[in-house]
Design a protein around this motif. Structure first.
Motif, mmCIF file in Angstrom:
data_model
loop_
_atom_site.group_PDB
_atom_site.id
_atom_site.type_symbol
_atom_site.label_atom_id
_atom_site.label_comp_id
_atom_site.label_asym_id
_atom_site.label_seq_id
_atom_site.Cartn_x
_atom_site.Cartn_y
_atom_site.Cartn_z
ATOM 1 N N THR A 214 0.832 -1.177 0.012
ATOM 2 C CA THR A 214 -0.044 0.041 0.100
ATOM 3 C C THR A 214 0.797 1.134 0.170
ATOM 4 O OG1 THR A 214 -1.906 -1.189 0.897
ATOM 5 C CG2 THR A 214 -1.644 1.331 1.228
ATOM 6 N N ARG A 215 1.902 1.212 0.991
ATOM 7 C CA ARG A 215 2.753 2.549 0.975
ATOM 8 C C ARG A 215 3.619 2.765 -0.237
ATOM 9 N NH1 ARG A 215 2.576 7.372 3.925
ATOM 10 N NH2 ARG A 215 4.461 7.882 4.125
ATOM 11 N N SER A 216 3.931 1.702 -0.942
ATOM 12 C CA SER A 216 5.082 1.895 -2.085
ATOM 13 C C SER A 216 4.306 2.136 -3.131
ATOM 14 C CB SER A 216 5.845 0.340 -2.062
ATOM 15 O OG SER A 216 5.059 -0.555 -2.258
ATOM 16 N N ASN A 217 2.909 1.800 -3.175
ATOM 17 C CA ASN A 217 2.108 2.127 -4.298
ATOM 18 C C ASN A 217 1.191 3.494 -4.113
ATOM 19 O OD1 ASN A 217 2.626 -0.004 -6.664
ATOM 20 N ND2 ASN A 217 2.434 -1.216 -4.740
ATOM 21 N N GLY A 226 -8.576 9.272 -1.334
ATOM 22 C CA GLY A 226 -7.869 9.189 -0.099
ATOM 23 C C GLY A 226 -6.956 8.208 0.269
ATOM 24 N N GLY A 227 -6.086 8.154 1.122
ATOM 25 C CA GLY A 227 -5.089 7.263 1.480
ATOM 26 C C GLY A 227 -5.625 5.915 1.988
ATOM 27 N N SER A 234 1.026 -2.242 12.121
ATOM 28 C CA SER A 234 2.132 -2.083 11.868
ATOM 29 C C SER A 234 2.860 -1.417 10.776
ATOM 30 C CB SER A 234 2.838 -3.546 12.435
ATOM 31 O OG SER A 234 2.641 -4.085 13.452
ATOM 32 N N TYR A 235 1.776 -1.040 9.788
ATOM 33 C CA TYR A 235 2.257 -0.563 8.676
ATOM 34 C C TYR A 235 1.585 0.811 8.426
ATOM 35 C CZ TYR A 235 4.133 -5.175 8.371
ATOM 36 O OH TYR A 235 4.939 -6.466 8.542
ATOM 37 N N GLN A 236 2.403 1.540 7.770
ATOM 38 C CA GLN A 236 1.862 3.049 7.582
ATOM 39 C C GLN A 236 0.712 3.123 6.505
ATOM 40 O OE1 GLN A 236 5.311 5.230 6.868
ATOM 41 N NE2 GLN A 236 4.265 7.365 7.321
#
Lengths: 251, 172
Positions: A214-217, A226-227, A234-236
């Motif tokens: 999710t974060r890397s894409n 929206g994000g 544990s993941y941003q």
């Protein structure tokens, strides 16, 4: 007043019958003069006959070009452009974890007669850069605007309204069409999508077997979205997507 | 010093700029946005406006002790795993875990009965379209901005009609 009764008129000499300027013909009460005659259509294929209020001429009309603003800048009216359709979307809010996702920016759309306008500043709202970890405030997106004509506020981030809630969508204003952006998902066990705006929803959500996906894409999503949240706690979460101003130009 | 904040009717801030750097937005009577003045230079778009006061959203009072417990207990499958290994190994890992959560995160009723539990936290309620958040500010903090950075430029003889929010020809 005298009457001439005839079924056919012929020139006394040559092949032209002249009605001098200032004189009119009346056909059933409708006055015809030299301004009533449309221009010669020869070599005018595909064009429209347009009046400027005093005379008519053949011109190209309709959509001509499109200017897209993915960052703030000035729209300058190209020569010959009379009307535009403007589409404005605000920036998206950021996501956090455990499905808590950001909201999309609002959306507004308007048809504007720009014959009296020289230039307009287009503000493009940033997407939230605060995509964060579980229970954190994902931060809101910025407002986009086409001058003082129409605006669209940014979507709110995860946990920005209340804790464990998804963000609330931004809202459009000033346009012929003004709508909210979609909200983000609230707390659940795994992961949730960022709110969907006019152009679509946030980037992919990922299970633990690609927990950084999710974060890397996060920037591979539609403008104004929206994000998406990160996987569990544990993941941003993803940042919000920036907004946009799109100007479609018509003669 | 002060900052100029673009706030929505609910009380959330979308943009913070220096006074004089405001950009144009739709400002009709039905606008859901308004530029307002915040005297605190630390304001960011993570802050909120409620009852005439700007404050960081992390300082809001939220009664969510039950949710905090639920999250700390963890996923049911993880707890079942703890129970299984407790059975196998004769340990008390799961029971200790639940006891720790109950000890560290007090029940909602206990928190509500403790006068100091929410000390320093601020009540927050979102504004509505009928009663926008900026109404709670003094008039001088919510005056409509009339001068903007990068204003719209009109052709000679044209100007903005404030009634229709469209360009109108007034003659050269």
């Amino acid at each position: 007043m005298s009457n001439v009764y005839a079924n056919e008129l012929d020139a006394a000499s040559g092949q032209v019958i002249l009605i001098p300027s200032g004189y009119n013909l009346s056909l059933g009460g409708t006055i015809l003069n030299e301004n009533s005659i449309p221009p010669d259509p020869e070599d005018q294929g595909g064009k429209y006959l347009i009046s400027d209020g005093t005379s008519a001429s053949f011109k190209n009309i309709g959509p001509v070009s499109c200017q897209t603003f993915f960052s703030s800048g000035t729209w300058t009216r190209p020569s010959g452009i009379n009307r535009i359709i403007v589409k404005v979307i605000g920036g998206g809010g950021g996501g956090s974890g455990h499905s808590e996702a950001g909201a999309a920016g609002g959306y507004a759309e308007e048809v504007i007669d720009v014959r009296g306008i020289s230039s307009v500043y287009c503000t493009v709202g940033n997407g939230s850069g605060s995509g964060t970890y579980y229970s954190g405030n994902g931060g809101g997106g910025g407002t986009s605007s086409f001058g003082n004509y129409l605006s669209a506020s940014g979507g709110l981030g995860a946990n920005q309204t209340y804790q464990h809630c998804g963000g609330l969508g931004g809202v459009g204003s000033g346009g012929n069409l003004n709508i909210y952006g979609g909200g983000g998902t609230g707390h659940m066990n795994y992961m949730g999508f960022g709110g969907g705006g006019f152009y679509g929803s946030g980037t992919l959500s990922c299970h633990g077997n690609w927990n950084q996906g999710t974060r890397s894409n996060q920037l591979k999503a539609p403008r104004g979205a929206g994000g998406t949240s990160g996987y569990q706690g544990s993941y941003q979460g993803a940042n919000g997507m920036a907004g946009a101003v799109i100007v479609m130009e018509f003669r | 010093m002060a900052k100029s904040c673009l706030v929505d009717y609910r009380g959330f801030i979308t943009d913070v700029v220096e006074p004089g750097d405001e950009f144009e937005v739709y400002q009709g009577d039905d606008s859901p946005l308004r530029w307002v003045t915040c005297d605190d230079d630390n304001v960011t778009n993570l802050w909120v406006l409620y009852n005439g006061e700007f404050f960081d959203s992390k300082d809001r009072l939220e009664r969510n002790q039950e949710m905090k417990r639920k999250v700390e207990y963890g996923r049911v499958e993880d707890q079942l795993d703890m129970m299984y290994w407790d059975q196998v190994n004769g340990t008390t890992t799961w029971k200790d875990h639940v006891t720790a959560v109950k000890s560290n995160i007090v029940k909602q009723s206990v928190a509500d009965a403790d006068a100091n539990f929410y000390s320093g936290k601020k009540e927050f309620e979102m504004g509505s379209e009928e009663a926008p958040a900026w109404n709670s500010l003094p008039a001088d903090k919510r005056q409509k901005v009339t001068k903007f950075k990068n204003e719209t430029v009109y052709e000679p003889g044209w100007e903005l009609d404030p009634t229709t929010n469209r360009p109108r020809y007034v003659g050269e």
